[in-house]
Motif scaffolding. Sequence first.
Motif, short mmCIF file in Angstrom:
data_model
loop_
_atom_site.label_atom_id
_atom_site.label_comp_id
_atom_site.label_asym_id
_atom_site.label_seq_id
_atom_site.Cartn_x
_atom_site.Cartn_y
_atom_site.Cartn_z
N GLY A 1 0.70 -1.22 0.13
CA GLY A 1 0.18 0.18 0.15
C GLY A 1 0.70 1.32 0.04
N SER A 2 0.33 2.43 -0.06
CA SER A 2 0.86 3.79 0.02
C SER A 2 1.57 3.76 1.09
CB SER A 2 -0.15 4.90 -0.06
OG SER A 2 -0.86 4.66 -1.36
N ILE B 1 2.93 5.35 4.76
CA ILE B 1 2.56 6.07 6.00
C ILE B 1 3.49 6.19 7.10
CG2 ILE B 1 0.84 6.08 7.76
CD1 ILE B 1 -1.16 4.79 6.16
N MET C 1 0.92 9.40 13.87
CA MET C 1 1.07 9.60 12.54
C MET C 1 1.52 11.14 12.03
SD MET C 1 -1.68 9.06 9.18
CE MET C 1 -1.96 7.17 9.80
N TYR D 1 9.69 4.24 -3.82
CA TYR D 1 9.11 5.46 -2.93
C TYR D 1 10.04 6.23 -2.55
CZ TYR D 1 4.63 2.82 -3.21
OH TYR D 1 3.33 2.01 -3.67
N GLY E 1 3.31 0.43 4.62
CA GLY E 1 2.10 0.33 3.81
C GLY E 1 0.76 0.55 4.50
N SER E 2 0.03 1.21 3.62
CA SER E 2 -1.29 1.74 4.25
C SER E 2 -2.18 0.26 4.48
CB SER E 2 -2.18 2.48 3.14
OG SER E 2 -2.27 2.02 1.93
N ASN E 3 -1.98 -0.88 4.02
CA ASN E 3 -2.50 -1.89 4.19
C ASN E 3 -1.89 -2.93 5.25
OD1 ASN E 3 -4.24 -1.40 1.65
ND2 ASN E 3 -2.83 -2.36 0.51
N THR E 4 -1.01 -2.58 5.72
CA THR E 4 -0.22 -3.47 6.89
C THR E 4 -0.01 -2.65 7.92
OG1 THR E 4 1.82 -3.44 5.80
CG2 THR E 4 0.37 -5.11 5.12
N VAL E 5 -0.04 -1.20 7.92
CA VAL E 5 0.33 -0.43 9.27
C VAL E 5 -0.49 -0.98 10.29
CG1 VAL E 5 0.50 1.69 9.99
CG2 VAL E 5 1.31 1.49 8.03
N GLU F 1 -2.63 -0.79 13.70
CA GLU F 1 -3.75 0.10 14.20
C GLU F 1 -3.25 0.76 15.14
OE1 GLU F 1 -7.88 -0.65 15.00
OE2 GLU F 1 -7.81 -1.74 13.34
#
Length: 419
Positions: free
Chosen positions: A292-293, A295, A302, A314, A336-340, A342
């Motif tokens: 993902g993107s 972060i 963040m 990147y 990545g935005s899919n694995t950061v 929570e």
Amino acid sequence: MCLILLTASSLAATIDSHASSSVTTTGVQGTVNAYNLAGDLIPIAGAQVEARRPLTKTLISSTQTQADGNFSLQLSPGDYNLTVSAAPPASNISPAFIVGYASAYVTPSVVDRVAGVNVTLSPHLPERDVGGSCLTDSDGFFNVTVWPYYPLKSYSTTVRLSEGAITSVDVDLEPFVTGQPEPSTYYITFTHSEYPVGPEYPTNHVLKISPGQSYGFEGYMNSWPSVTTMVFFEGNWYTLGVNGNSYSSQPAWNLRFDGERRLFNFTVGEPYLPKGEVPEFVVLIPRSLLDGSPIVFLDNAMVSSTVAQNASHYFVRFSYMLTNNETVTHNVMVGGSNTVPEITSPVASLVIAVALLCLFSRRKLIPKSPMMRALLRGPSSLSVREPFSVIREPMDKDTDYVRDPGDEVSRSHDSGAYA
């Protein structure tokens, strides 16, 4: 009838002839030039020319010079003070030239000169200095022209205008100071769609530029060599890097990659920078390593970041404001935005705490409240569910119990409780 028309025509021609002979022009005209730093006379475009009455200083007429330095004023006969002045940008006739190459770290370990980079020099004082910009060519070469402040002396003279006469006045303005004027401050930036905007070299983005001078410049779009580490992921070796405008011996350390969670972690710290400055960093990371993107988290919070990318990497830029005590270090995580992971909110933490408390209290009876029942199930159950129903079964005492229609409630004859 024809005779009358002919007479009228002849009369009109006579009137026009007398009118043209009686109209005369009175005024002043000329050309304004100035000496640049090299001693050459340069036409001044936009110089201000004013005609005033000698005693009262009343402004009678004014104009600005054209591109070739010429001007013209129509005036009545009489005496006038004629003043010529050139303020910036009209006076900035000694340009400076900044030539060089724009380079970037296309990977954490490979530097290449980049075509199509927009190189811009913006003046710190735009009311007196003029900036410039250009795109790098196929070899990454640029040549930017700017016009630093170059003050000129004003000129004044007295002219006497006679009826029907045009007086010519040519003016050569001189530099206000002899020798080299003070340099002007410019900010240099690099812009490209595939690479980050900074931190550039020089680290403070500032150049001191004097009129009439030429400067050679080797610009790096994402700073000098980064701190790198190599990681092995899914059968391949990758190089990751961090660079920035650090005053420390290195911008980052303790670089490590969590292959299982696909997170890039490192440590930063800026004890040598004064309070209020903003350290800037660019993370160079292969796109294959992130899901993902990108972060960025600084100390588990963040932070704002900008992302550029090329075919393989990147380029993630972020910064933070220094505080009173910068002897401390900061932990940075890029994922990545899919694995950061929570970051648990206070409300979610409270829900989980209550659920765990109830779970380990070993209460034999399930609370009657639907909310408490949901808490026992965990945060994911706090949503709209099917209606709850109340059932009554014979026990030693009449007690109401809550049952979800999807649950199975059975009686344990040994313990006398519901499971």
